[in-house]
Design a protein around this motif. Structure first.
Motif: not given
Length: 164
Positions: A55-84
């Motif tokens: 998981x790279x990060x979640x940012x404001x759309x269109x601004x790839x440097x503006x990480x979202x800090x709330x809800x732990x969305x700005x923290x890079x980590x290993x992850x599993x992604x599942x498409x349902x």
């Protein structure tokens, strides 16, 4: 003795940098405190596709440097992604699961970099989605390069023909 003073100065400088980073992150969290809560994860069946990666990060759309800090969305980590059929589920160790409902997906694309993670070619999958009134970009880097294209296609199927 002539090495002790420079060592102490370097430790003090390092501590000051860490304190400033912490203060900046807390300030970002306060600025983004009005962000809507994350969608709850519904009962999901077996995924159509599941991929391990980062998981790279979640940012404001269109601004790839503006990480979202709330809800732990700005923290890079290993992850599993599942498409349902109902949406995308990203699970990360130590963090709340991130569920992106299919109805909230706006766009899917590949990019070479976002929020401090840059690669030589377009390998990071970015999903643009709505959380409340804000559009966000969430980046995911599959562990195996061969998973990138099937994952992109699966996410585009969630968009449907009108939005893809």
């Amino acid at each position: 003795m002539d090495k002790v003073l420079p060592g102490i100065l370097m430790l003090a400088l390092g501590a000051a940098v860490i304190v400033l980073l912490y203060v900046g992150w807390r300030s970002r969290q306060r600025r983004q405190s009005d962000l809507a809560p994350l969608p709850t994860v519904p009962e999901l069946g077996e995924p159509g596709l599941a991929v391990a990666g980062q998981y790279v990060a979640t940012t404001t759309a269109g601004d790839w440097l503006d990480r979202v800090a709330v809800h732990s969305l700005g923290i890079r980590s290993r992850a599993d992604l599942a498409v349902h059929p109902d949406g995308v589920l990203i699970t990360r160790p130590g963090c709340e699961a991130l569920f992106i409902p299919a109805a909230d997906l706006e766009e899917v694309r590949l990019t070479s970099g976002m929020a401090g993670k840059f690669l030589g070619k377009d390998q990071i999958l970015v999903a643009t989605w709505k959380l409340g009134e804000r559009s966000l970009d969430t980046g995911f880097l599959p562990r195996h390069g061969a998973d990138t294209e099937p994952l992109r296609q699966a996410l585009e199927r969630l968009l449907g023909p009108a939005r893809a």
